[in-house]
Each structure stands twice: as C-alpha cells, then as structure tokens.
Write a protein that holds these residues in place. Structure first.
Motif, PDB file in Angstrom:
ATOM      1  N   PRO A 198      34.008  18.373  32.993  1.00 57.00           N
ATOM      2  CA  PRO A 198      34.741  19.552  32.502  1.00 57.00           C
ATOM      3  C   PRO A 198      35.884  19.977  33.437  1.00 57.00           C
ATOM      4  N   ALA A 199      35.678  19.863  34.753  1.00 59.70           N
ATOM      5  CA  ALA A 199      36.759  20.238  35.682  1.00 59.70           C
ATOM      6  C   ALA A 199      37.949  19.307  35.503  1.00 59.70           C
ATOM      7  N   ALA A 200      37.690  18.027  35.280  1.00 60.84           N
ATOM      8  CA  ALA A 200      38.796  17.082  35.075  1.00 60.84           C
ATOM      9  C   ALA A 200      39.557  17.433  33.787  1.00 60.84           C
ATOM     10  N   LEU A 201      38.830  17.750  32.726  1.00 61.75           N
ATOM     11  CA  LEU A 201      39.514  18.152  31.485  1.00 61.75           C
ATOM     12  C   LEU A 201      40.351  19.408  31.721  1.00 61.75           C
ATOM     13  N   ALA A 202      39.795  20.334  32.508  1.00 64.57           N
ATOM     14  CA  ALA A 202      40.547  21.565  32.808  1.00 64.57           C
ATOM     15  C   ALA A 202      41.823  21.230  33.574  1.00 64.57           C
ATOM     16  N   GLY A 203      41.772  20.208  34.434  1.00 63.29           N
ATOM     17  CA  GLY A 203      42.964  19.787  35.168  1.00 63.29           C
ATOM     18  C   GLY A 203      44.075  19.337  34.225  1.00 63.29           C
ATOM     19  N   TYR A 204      43.703  18.565  33.221  1.00 63.66           N
ATOM     20  CA  TYR A 204      44.716  18.127  32.243  1.00 63.66           C
ATOM     21  C   TYR A 204      45.237  19.327  31.436  1.00 63.66           C
ATOM     22  N   ALA A 205      44.322  20.217  31.067  1.00 66.43           N
ATOM     23  CA  ALA A 205      44.748  21.391  30.289  1.00 66.43           C
ATOM     24  C   ALA A 205      45.726  22.234  31.108  1.00 66.43           C
ATOM     25  N   LEU A 206      45.414  22.441  32.386  1.00 68.54           N
ATOM     26  CA  LEU A 206      46.308  23.224  33.253  1.00 68.54           C
ATOM     27  C   LEU A 206      47.680  22.557  33.365  1.00 68.54           C
ATOM     28  N   ALA A 207      47.687  21.243  33.523  1.00 67.80           N
ATOM     29  CA  ALA A 207      48.968  20.534  33.657  1.00 67.80           C
ATOM     30  C   ALA A 207      49.780  20.633  32.367  1.00 67.80           C
ATOM     31  N   LEU A 208      49.110  20.537  31.221  1.00 68.43           N
ATOM     32  CA  LEU A 208      49.813  20.682  29.940  1.00 68.43           C
ATOM     33  C   LEU A 208      50.376  22.088  29.788  1.00 68.43           C
ATOM     34  N   GLU A 209      49.577  23.074  30.165  1.00 69.17           N
ATOM     35  CA  GLU A 209      50.054  24.460  30.065  1.00 69.17           C
ATOM     36  C   GLU A 209      51.236  24.707  30.990  1.00 69.17           C
ATOM     37  N   ALA A 210      51.204  24.078  32.180  1.00 68.45           N
ATOM     38  CA  ALA A 210      52.301  24.267  33.137  1.00 68.45           C
ATOM     39  C   ALA A 210      53.578  23.600  32.632  1.00 68.45           C
ATOM     40  N   SER A 211      53.451  22.410  32.055  1.00 67.68           N
ATOM     41  CA  SER A 211      54.669  21.679  31.690  1.00 67.68           C
ATOM     42  C   SER A 211      55.142  21.999  30.280  1.00 67.68           C
ATOM     43  N   HIS A 212      54.220  22.333  29.354  1.00 66.20           N
ATOM     44  CA  HIS A 212      54.614  22.572  27.955  1.00 66.20           C
ATOM     45  C   HIS A 212      54.561  24.051  27.561  1.00 66.20           C
ATOM     46  N   GLU A 213      53.913  24.870  28.404  1.00 70.61           N
ATOM     47  CA  GLU A 213      53.793  26.318  28.125  1.00 70.61           C
ATOM     48  C   GLU A 213      53.046  26.603  26.814  1.00 70.61           C
ATOM     49  N   ILE A 214      52.068  25.750  26.493  1.00 68.61           N
ATOM     50  CA  ILE A 214      51.232  26.032  25.317  1.00 68.61           C
ATOM     51  C   ILE A 214      49.769  26.079  25.769  1.00 68.61           C
TER      52      ILE A 214
END
Ligand code: SF4
Length: 297
Positions: A198-214
């Motif tokens: 789950p922490a790894a998935l959260a890492g991808y989610a955070l990166a997507l939110e940072a770069s795509h703002e969604i």
C-alpha cells in the motif's frame, strides 16, 4: 475480475473509507512544496526502492546506492520480470486487435493461438531464457482478463507502464506504474501479499498528484500466483496512513544515502535476497581493485 462491475464491487467499500477518513490536503501530491512532502534531497529514487523493505535493515539500498554493488537478478526477480512483461504485452496486443475491430472472442482465439510465440518474446525481453512456460501461462491469463474488460466496456485495456515524473517529491523523473485505470494506480506482483505494497501504491498516487494535479485515492494490487494460474485483485484506499508510510520510508532512504552510513545487517535476512553473496563488510565497491563478483566467489 478486471471488468468494470467487478472492479466497482472491489472499490465500493473504499468509498466508505474515503468518506470517513478523507485525505488531508497536506498529504496530496500537489502539496510537494511543503512538509511533510517536500523532500530533503532530490535523489531520483524509485517508488519500490523507497517503499519496499526487501531487506529488513535496508542494507540492500546501501549496497546498491552507496557502495555501487549490483547483484545478478535472482530467480524470483526474473520470474517477476516475466509476469510484468506478459501483463504489458497482453494489454498492448488486446488493444491492437480491439482497435482493428476484432470482437473479444476473436481476440482471445487469435492471441492464445500465438501464445507460445509471444512467450518467447516475453522471456527474451525480460532477459529470462528458460521461463517461456511461465510467460505463456501469464500471457494467456492476462489476455482473458483484458478481453473480458473489452467485452464489458467496449474500451481498450488500461494504460500499462504509465510514465510519471516523480521529481517534485525527490523521486525519479521516469517512474513507471504498471497500469493506470480511471483514478486507480495498479501494481502487478508475483507471489504473496506484503504489508508495504500500500505504501508503494501511495507513492505512485502522490507522484501523479504532484505532476498532474488530479486526486488519486485508490490502488489495486494484482497478485499473480507463483505458477501464474491465478490472479487476485486487492483494492487499497490510499489514505493518510498509506501516504505517511511512503513519505517516512522515502525520508529514511534519503537520510541513509546522505549519511552514507551502513545500516548493518538485520537479525534475520529476507529469504532469497539477491545481495546474499555481496553482503559482506569486506565486499569492495564498484570500481574498486576487484570486481564484485570476484570478491564474493
Ligand atoms: S543479505 Fe541480508 S542484510 Fe544483506 S541485503 Fe540481503 S537481507 Fe539485507
């Protein structure tokens, strides 16, 4: 299992979790410029590198990043590469035939008939000669799953190996999540469940939110059994706990790299650790007077 109705059923209980425990703004990826998300250093970490504790003391990271040692891939790593490549290639092949106007039963018939040839390409791409049988089973399994998705939605499979720029969070500018569904990050894993997924998935989610703002609130782990005969989906709500777990693991890795301190060996090593033969205090760093392979022979 990958049909919208089954994914919807899996995600339904996450809606309730989200409404009870919404993600705080400071833990959204677009808050990368302030604590706790702002990284102390930008070292281009991979998400798995930061989040997954393959070695309990994280000495594998120290050996790879500080000492510059790289072990040959273990059998488990090669099998994992094969399954990932089968996942990617099957999605591309199903999407190609779908775009050409084939119906799902025809897609399955055509691709399963060519599974042996596909398996040879998968094993070669994964650098895993001898694992063609595993490749064929995984490829066939995913062809059925993707075709079921196309049948129900009329849409092509999810984006696979979706590229994400994680640099705002101190991660690699070339992260790749195994698949991206609508508002869902997806990782494919061979074998059993690990509590750091789950922490790894959260890492991808955070990166997507940072770069795509969604916002990205949900994750899905597709667990593939060792012989690739079964695939189970595990939905994960990417709430505050999962995000904090990722950020803490990232910060711990950054601290270790900056300090250059050897974290030492844990009381118990991970079974099948690829560093086992290199994990000696006297193994020389890359570029030393001996090649690493010679030092551990
Ligand atoms: S051999 Fe043990 S201490 Fe060394 S990296 Fe592997 S798990 Fe960690």
């Amino acid at each position: 299992m990958l049909s919208p109705s089954s994914v919807g059923r899996l995600l339904r209980r996450l809606h309730a979790l989200r409404s009870r425990d919404p993600v705080p703004e400071e833990l959204r990826g677009w808050s990368w410029w302030s604590p706790p998300l702002r990284p102390r250093a930008h070292l281009g970490l991979g998400v798995s590198e930061a989040a997954i504790r393959w070695c309990p003391s994280r000495r594998d990271l120290y050996l790879r990043r500080v000492r510059g040692l790289e072990p040959p891939p273990s059998n488990g790593m090669l099998r994992g590469r094969v399954v990932h490549e089968a996942f990617r290639r099957s999605a591309v092949d199903v999407a190609r035939l779908h775009v050409l106007g084939r119906e799902p039963p025809g897609i399955v018939a055509e691709l399963v008939a060519d599974a042996e040839e596909a398996a040879r390409g998968i094993a070669e791409e994964a650098g895993a000669p001898g694992l063609e049988d595993l490749a064929a089973r995984a490829y066939t399994r995913f062809v059925f799953l993707w075709s079921g998705w196309v049948e129900e939605t009329g849409q092509p499979p999810w984006y696979t190996e979706y590229a994400i720029d994680g640099s705002l969070l101190g991660l690699s500018p070339r992260l790749r999540v195994n698949a991206l569904g609508v508002g869902i990050v997806v990782e494919v894993k061979l074998g059993g469940w690990r509590d750091d997924y789950p922490a790894a998935l959260a890492g991808y989610a955070l990166a997507l939110e940072a770069s795509h703002e969604i916002p990205v609130d949900y994750g899905l782990v597709l667990l593939v059994s060792g012989d690739a005969s079964r695939v189970e989906a595990h939905p994960v709500y990417l709430g505050a706990d999962e995000r904090i777990a990722f950020i803490e693991a990232r910060d711990e890795a950054i601290e270790m790299f900056l300090s250059g301190q050897d974290p030492g060996t844990p009381s118990e090593c991970s079974r099948g650790c690829p560093f086992a033969r290199l994990c000696s205090p006297t193994a020389p760093a890359r570029g030393g007077s001996e090649a690493a392979g010679e030092a551990v022979a």
